[in-house]
Motif scaffolding. Sequence first.
Motif, PDB file in Angstrom:
ATOM      1  N   LEU B 163     -13.566 114.162 -50.065  1.00 41.79           N
ATOM      2  CA  LEU B 163     -13.759 115.329 -50.805  1.00 41.79           C
ATOM      3  C   LEU B 163     -13.526 116.747 -49.412  1.00 41.79           C
ATOM      4  O   LEU B 163     -12.648 117.053 -49.601  1.00 41.79           O
ATOM      5  N   THR B 164     -13.973 116.152 -47.761  1.00 43.67           N
ATOM      6  CA  THR B 164     -13.383 117.114 -47.096  1.00 43.67           C
ATOM      7  C   THR B 164     -12.292 117.246 -47.044  1.00 43.67           C
ATOM      8  O   THR B 164     -11.486 118.329 -46.445  1.00 43.67           O
ATOM      9  N   GLY B 165     -11.708 116.027 -46.788  1.00 47.06           N
ATOM     10  CA  GLY B 165      -9.974 115.886 -45.966  1.00 47.06           C
ATOM     11  C   GLY B 165      -8.965 116.422 -47.437  1.00 47.06           C
ATOM     12  O   GLY B 165      -7.863 117.333 -47.121  1.00 47.06           O
ATOM     13  N   VAL B 166      -9.522 117.009 -48.713  1.00 49.32           N
ATOM     14  CA  VAL B 166      -8.891 117.361 -50.142  1.00 49.32           C
ATOM     15  C   VAL B 166      -8.777 118.729 -49.705  1.00 49.32           C
ATOM     16  O   VAL B 166      -8.041 119.191 -50.207  1.00 49.32           O
ATOM     17  N   VAL B 208     -16.339 124.582 -54.192  1.00 51.49           N
ATOM     18  CA  VAL B 208     -17.817 124.339 -55.450  1.00 51.49           C
ATOM     19  C   VAL B 208     -18.806 122.743 -55.478  1.00 51.49           C
ATOM     20  O   VAL B 208     -19.372 122.813 -55.028  1.00 51.49           O
ATOM     21  N   ILE B 209     -17.416 122.142 -55.054  1.00 53.38           N
ATOM     22  CA  ILE B 209     -17.701 120.468 -55.559  1.00 53.38           C
ATOM     23  C   ILE B 209     -18.835 120.301 -54.414  1.00 53.38           C
ATOM     24  O   ILE B 209     -19.516 119.357 -54.597  1.00 53.38           O
ATOM     25  N   PHE B 210     -17.516 120.759 -53.218  1.00 52.43           N
ATOM     26  CA  PHE B 210     -18.295 120.655 -52.003  1.00 52.43           C
ATOM     27  C   PHE B 210     -19.198 121.066 -51.165  1.00 52.43           C
ATOM     28  O   PHE B 210     -19.794 120.524 -50.616  1.00 52.43           O
ATOM     29  N   LEU B 211     -19.891 122.232 -51.746  1.00 46.15           N
ATOM     30  CA  LEU B 211     -20.675 123.115 -52.044  1.00 46.15           C
ATOM     31  C   LEU B 211     -21.615 122.159 -52.355  1.00 46.15           C
ATOM     32  O   LEU B 211     -22.757 122.184 -51.267  1.00 46.15           O
ATOM     33  N   VAL B 212     -22.026 122.013 -53.088  1.00 42.80           N
ATOM     34  CA  VAL B 212     -22.875 121.344 -54.067  1.00 42.80           C
ATOM     35  C   VAL B 212     -23.415 119.343 -53.631  1.00 42.80           C
ATOM     36  O   VAL B 212     -24.307 119.591 -53.501  1.00 42.80           O
ATOM     37  N   PHE B 213     -21.595 118.809 -53.348  1.00 39.53           N
ATOM     38  CA  PHE B 213     -22.182 117.861 -52.082  1.00 39.53           C
ATOM     39  C   PHE B 213     -22.694 117.672 -51.508  1.00 39.53           C
ATOM     40  O   PHE B 213     -23.427 116.520 -51.002  1.00 39.53           O
ATOM     41  N   THR B 214     -22.295 118.310 -50.871  1.00 39.79           N
ATOM     42  CA  THR B 214     -22.783 119.068 -49.062  1.00 39.79           C
ATOM     43  C   THR B 214     -24.672 118.701 -49.160  1.00 39.79           C
ATOM     44  O   THR B 214     -24.708 117.978 -48.337  1.00 39.79           O
ATOM     45  N   ALA B 215     -25.303 119.113 -49.943  1.00 40.24           N
ATOM     46  CA  ALA B 215     -26.656 119.021 -50.297  1.00 40.24           C
ATOM     47  C   ALA B 215     -26.429 118.100 -50.180  1.00 40.24           C
ATOM     48  O   ALA B 215     -28.364 117.253 -50.358  1.00 40.24           O
ATOM     49  N   PHE B 216     -26.047 117.374 -50.954  1.00 42.52           N
ATOM     50  CA  PHE B 216     -26.837 116.002 -51.120  1.00 42.52           C
ATOM     51  C   PHE B 216     -26.627 114.695 -50.056  1.00 42.52           C
ATOM     52  O   PHE B 216     -26.915 113.840 -49.898  1.00 42.52           O
ATOM     53  N   ALA B 217     -25.364 115.084 -49.195  1.00 42.79           N
ATOM     54  CA  ALA B 217     -24.692 113.843 -48.547  1.00 42.79           C
ATOM     55  C   ALA B 217     -25.071 114.067 -47.363  1.00 42.79           C
ATOM     56  O   ALA B 217     -24.773 113.384 -46.296  1.00 42.79           O
ATOM     57  N   THR B 218     -25.296 115.407 -46.598  1.00 44.16           N
ATOM     58  CA  THR B 218     -25.862 116.176 -45.320  1.00 44.16           C
ATOM     59  C   THR B 218     -26.493 116.999 -45.394  1.00 44.16           C
ATOM     60  O   THR B 218     -27.470 116.731 -46.039  1.00 44.16           O
ATOM     61  N   LYS B 219     -27.658 116.887 -44.224  1.00 41.96           N
ATOM     62  CA  LYS B 219     -28.681 117.259 -44.006  1.00 41.96           C
ATOM     63  C   LYS B 219     -28.147 118.809 -43.314  1.00 41.96           C
ATOM     64  O   LYS B 219     -29.267 119.077 -42.955  1.00 41.96           O
ATOM     65  N   LEU B 220     -26.833 119.434 -43.908  1.00 42.38           N
ATOM     66  CA  LEU B 220     -26.348 120.822 -43.536  1.00 42.38           C
ATOM     67  C   LEU B 220     -27.406 121.859 -43.353  1.00 42.38           C
ATOM     68  O   LEU B 220     -27.143 123.112 -42.911  1.00 42.38           O
TER      69      LEU B 220
END
Lengths: 455, 342
Positions: B163-166, B208-220
Amino acid sequence: MMDVVTLSRLQFAVTSAFHFIFVPLTLGLSILVAYMETRYVRTGDETYLGMTKFWGKLFLINFALGVVTGITMEFQFGMNWSEYSRYVGDIFGAPLAIEATVTFFLESTFIGLWVFGWNRVSKRTHALAMWLVAIATNLSALFILLANGWMQKPVGYVLRNNRAEMVDFTALLTNSYGWLKFTHTLTSGYVLASFFVMGVSAYHLLKKSSPDFFRRSFRMAAALGLASSIMLFVIGHFHAAEVAKVQPTKFAAMESVWETRKSVPYNMIVIPDTANERNVVEAIGVPKMLSFLAFHSGDAEVKGLKEFPVDERPPVMPVFLSFRVMIALGLLFILLSLVAVIKARRNRLETSPLFLRLMLYAIPLPYIATQIGWIVAEVGRQPWLVYGVLKTSSGVSGAVSASQVMASLAGFTVIYGLLAVIDIYLLTKYSKKGPAAIRVAENAGEGLGTPAGEV
Amino acid sequence: MEFYQVIWFVLWGTLWAVYFTLDGFDFGAAILQKFIAKSDDEKRMISRSVGPVWDGNEVWLLTAGGATFAAFPTAYALMFSYLYSALLLILFSLIFRGIALEFREKAESASWKRSWDNTVCISSFLLSLLFGVAFGNIFQGLPMDDKGYHGSLISLLNPYGLLTGVFFVLLFVEHGALYIAVKIDNPLSERAAKVAGKLWYALLTVAVIFLVFTAFATKLYANYLATPAFFVVPFAAVLALLGTKIFAARGSYLKAFFSSATTILSVTFTGVIGLYPNLIPSSLNPEYSLTIFNSSSSAYTLKIMTAVAFIFVPIVIAYQIWVYRVFRNKITAKDITEEESY
């Protein structure tokens, strides 16, 4: 299957040797092109402009390849030699980072200006851009070789926190080994570029194409060739003397000295027998000469290889042979460029087709000399990665498998082979074309054109 | 000591952010060249628009690499050896891209040019994607502990990494399209602007997907929740992304371009702030994370490098801005019919 250390060494050798096909030419040619352009700005003589563009084009082809193959080198330390990078990064990383920040930005930015800026900046600024590129290219070599010099003669560090930590940055910057290596490499680049320019000019003089153009190019290169080949030899001598002092095993391998002795003669003919740790033939000796060359005293003691444990000695044959051939070539360069200067001054170039042909065929010789020079330096350093501090076998990446390195080595070999073919094709193509093919841009260098549209 | 480690963390992030912003438009323009240029002349105009600057742009990457080596050698050593195969792909792409850009015009034949056009397009796409995948994985953390790295090339291609790549690809193509719109005086410019306009919706969606997914996939987001003031950075990213569309719709392509540059800068910093104090978090156990405190050089080295950076980086920025100003004109048909300058 070979182990990770051997494969990683092989890969480093392949990638750095290939990188160093392009680097020495850019060191010398950048200076020559900048000088040609300066002559053009000063005299307004269009021949100098043509020279700038013709030799500049050949410079650019090499420059591009030097840059892309250089990227590999920076990555490779971490990829293949991560234990080394971790252990010495505190001190070794600094010159590499400084090279990128101080010099690589400068050359990459101003080469863009130089290539595309003919009608956009004043003649003087344009020539200045090439000087900046030339100076930055040369300074890049300084930082890289100070880094390499540190591996050969580690200074200004302490072993602390399970690694080498820098305690004296000035010592790193003033490391005599690094400076000798830098000046030796720099002058070898000048010799190589001079022979390249003389060789290509000789080709055209033989074909009688643009004689005035190539006579001038030849003359300019001959002068640089003579000055730099003499300098090269003198610096080379002091470099070898430094090696004798700080890397006794390398020096012993260079000269194939097995026994520690005083007042060692210099033998013209030596045939080493490494299996039996001796020389089969030692003939035509000059008494005390080797002691004198190494330590500037005829009675000095030269350490032999037997003084050191077997596992701390470098392989003798490749180092010894490379060193001998390098010296022979060095002498030949002085001789050839001396004749070149004399013939050029007396305007006797075109009446000496044999000599011109000789100079054409001499183009590869400095390339051979620089490549085997690196064999002396780097194979001679073995088994040490950092001389006396870290063994090569301890520096390799723990996380990388042999099959990974095998695959990358194959990849590099294929890609670099392809690049070599392209490079030779392009260099030959443009070298042969001559200046007529380099169409000089209309109004080139006619000062600041008003940009067509403001953004 | 800590002060210098933090300074180098900020510099490290800045080098990456500037690199993505600058080489981002090179990448985007090169990817687009294949699709929007209708003739050889138009292709050459695009090449010409990045010609004088791409080399200087790329040095920001080499400096980011060099700075990591000098300031955080342990992180440099472990990351580069752990991600061996992935980095190899990046390296080969960089080599091919550089050569393609330099050598396209060096011979006349159509097949020669076509090969290099394809090369530059594919390698630029791969680089955009791979840098995104790499950073996506760094944001998530790598599976590493005291025994080393437990991932593989394939494990890097996880959903968040991809996703980050895209996301990176879309960011850079948008950026490149606007660069072409600004820099080229030709119908090509309008075509690029049109692409930028349409692509923006895809970019927004993925962002938008990235910002949301980041909350689940990372501790950023942990750092943001601890210090809400930092939210200003992702907020700026969103604002700049909206600005890109608004300016582009008005035909102010230069403003749109700077807006998209701000997006890339603030997206990178969003990630970097979230990472602090990690350079590479461990996804297995935070104890094994590589932080700026456990992987940095000595205070002495950091001090020297700080002095070098504070003297030379402003000089570099100054002359790069000057060179951009020298080439500030729009590329016209005249520029490419003029003889090659060397």
